[in-house]
Write an enzyme that holds these catalytic residues in place. Structure first.
Site, short mmCIF file in Angstrom:
data_model
loop_
_atom_site.label_atom_id
_atom_site.label_comp_id
_atom_site.label_asym_id
_atom_site.label_seq_id
_atom_site.Cartn_x
_atom_site.Cartn_y
_atom_site.Cartn_z
N HIS A 118 0.85 -1.34 -0.34
CA HIS A 118 0.09 0.02 -0.01
C HIS A 118 0.98 1.33 0.02
O HIS A 118 1.77 1.36 0.60
CB HIS A 118 -0.96 -0.01 1.24
N GLU B 246 -4.56 1.90 2.47
CA GLU B 246 -5.08 0.78 3.28
C GLU B 246 -5.39 1.14 4.66
O GLU B 246 -5.98 0.53 5.51
CB GLU B 246 -3.60 -0.10 3.13
N GLU B 247 -4.59 2.38 5.21
CA GLU B 247 -4.39 2.54 6.49
C GLU B 247 -5.84 3.21 7.21
O GLU B 247 -6.19 2.88 8.36
CB GLU B 247 -3.28 3.58 6.85
N ASP C 50 3.22 -6.59 3.62
CA ASP C 50 2.99 -5.57 4.28
C ASP C 50 3.45 -5.78 5.71
O ASP C 50 2.48 -5.30 6.90
CB ASP C 50 1.40 -5.05 4.17
N HIS D 25 3.70 2.95 12.53
CA HIS D 25 2.85 3.93 12.65
C HIS D 25 3.36 5.05 13.45
O HIS D 25 2.57 5.59 14.31
CB HIS D 25 1.28 3.72 13.28
ZN ZN Z 1 0.65 -1.54 6.48
#
Ligand code: ZN
Length: 461
Positions: A284, A330-331, A358, A428
């Protein structure tokens, strides 16, 4: 002539002619060796990832960085010799963090004390400008919160259950803690809280908060929610243990804007015999707005482009089409994966398989195979080849969020399984930067994907 000598001569010939195009007769083992040599000699995936993180940077859906990444990855694909490079447009959500996010301890008289490192969770609403001030109520689970009855009313709930480090698979440990982040705001609001804090979902003990998606329920009024660093969470816990009643002022300025245009980016090696049968490999393109999304998931995107470049470089002409896809969003919405599966272009194609990386650009260990036992058995015939790359752990597993819709449409699903011990240290957060990605480890993921694409494209499944 004995057979060993014969093999030695053939191996010597292959070494001497690295550009030799792949013919139908070339054994998969020889393709593997040439992919490996080409990959490890150039480590080009890291060059691509350096460019992505430097030139596009943060790539949250709808952000200027995400738009730059859409343009940049098309350039990269063309430079690597991919064909049919194009975008497929879609609308994506647009959440912005805004300039203010802080948390300060305040005493009963309103005097400010220590600051805690916090960041708004993705999707959170803002606090009023002056912030929200309340006593901290610490819980470790939703059950514990419910057992408190009306006590959290007017207060700030702190969800402080750590990831369980005793799991070998850190993804399992993440799965055991992430509910606090994804639905903590709903649970806290239901208990009457005015805001919520979540211990960052990471095994690292440090001062860096980790963001991630949070959700609200239509039936419960939303409250602001932020992640606090693990050290901050430990400090609050220690104060509560000492019988202190910490009060916090939380200020967040984030907001959700109307949806904006975004896109998936596609590029291919066109199949020579069955061009309408497709193998997708991707990651992604969007990232969170902390760090640079180097591991999550710039790595997966660049590995997909590199996998196709490697195959082209050693002269592979695949029987079926191999397509690299950079999925958007995606997030905080997973809209790119769904848009890809439903795009008009899919109607004339048959997707044989979809592969996603991922889990970060770490040393590949194997493949997670999403499908029935027959599929797993078929993939296991290739196990010795992947074992030669150190990636021989082939088991039933999850393909990936972005490829889930195409797997639902019948494609065999594959997730790259990597060494996971460090992933959630960076995930993140502001720590997810290019210096945490090792060129050889990243490249090996691309080599494994290239081999899998080759086998699927030429042998089928
Ligand atoms: Zn990811």
């Amino acid at each position: 002539v004995n057979r060993g000598l014969c093999e030695l001569l053939i191996a010597g010939l292959l070494l001497a002619v690295p550009w030799m195009p792949v013919t139908a007769a070339e054994p998969a083992d020889s393709v593997l060796q040439r992919l490996l040599r080409e990959g490890l000699s150039s480590t080009y995936a890291h060059t691509l990832l350096t460019r992505l993180t430097a030139e596009a940077g943060l790539r949250l859906s709808g952000s200027p960085g995400s738009q730059k990444a859409i343009t940049l990855t098309q350039h990269m694909m063309r430079e690597c010799g991919l064909t049919s490079v194009r975008v497929e447009s879609l609308m994506v959500p647009c959440w912005v963090r805004g300039p203010v996010e802080d948390a300060v301890l305040v005493d009963a008289r309103g005097r400010r004390g220590d600051r805690l490192n916090v960041c708004a969770l993705g999707g959170s609403i803002a606090t009023p400008k002056e912030g929200i001030t309340g006593e901290i109520v610490e819980v470790r689970s939703f059950e514990e919160l419910r057992a408190l009855g009306g006590e959290p009313r007017g207060k700030i709930v702190l969800f402080n259950r750590p990831m369980d480090p005793s799991w070998l698979n850190t993804g399992t440990a993440y799965g055991g803690a992430v509910d606090q982040r994804s639905t903590g705001a709903v649970e806290a609001a239901r208990a009457g809280a005015v805001a919520a804090l979540v211990r960052s979902v990471t095994l690292a003990l440090d001062d860096v908060p980790h963001t991630g998606a949070t959700h609200y329920a239509d039936s419960i009024p939303p409250i602001p929610i932020a992640a606090v660093s693990t050290r901050g969470a430990e400090a609050l816990h220690a104060m509560i243990l000492q019988g202190k009643k910490p009060r916090l002022r939380l200020r967040l300025s984030c907001q959700t804007l109307p949806d904006v245009p975004g896109a998936n980016v596609l590029g291919e090696l066109c199949g020579t015999e069955k061009p309408d049968e497709v193998i997708v490999v991707g990651g992604h393109l969007d990232s969170w707005d902390k760090g640079k999304g180097a591991h999550d998931d710039g790595a997966g995107c660049m590995q997909a482009i590199e996998a196709l470049r490697l195959l082209k470089e050693i002269g592979v002409k695949p029987k079926r089409t191999i397509r690299a896809v950079m999925f958007m969003n995606e997030e905080n919405g997973s809209r790119g994966g769904r848009a890809y599966a439903e795009a008009p272009g899919r109607r004339t194609e048959r997707h044989i398989a979809a592969i996603e990386s991922d889990g970060g650009g770490f040393t590949p260990r194997g493949l997670g195979v999403q499908g029935d036992s027959t599929l797993l058995r078929r993939v296991l015939r290739w196990q010795p080849l992947f074992d030669a790359l150190g990636a021989g752990t082939i088991r039933s597993g999850h393909g990936g969020v972005d490829i889930s819709p195409i797997i639902e449409h019948g494609a065999a699903g594959f997730g790259l399984v990597v060494d996971q011990h460090r992933y959630f240290d960076y995930h993140h957060s502001a720590n997810d930067t290019i210096d945490k990605v090792h060129p050889r480890e990243l490249e090996m993921g691309a080599v494994v994907e290239a081999l899998l694409c080759y086998l699927l494209a030429n042998e089928g499944i």
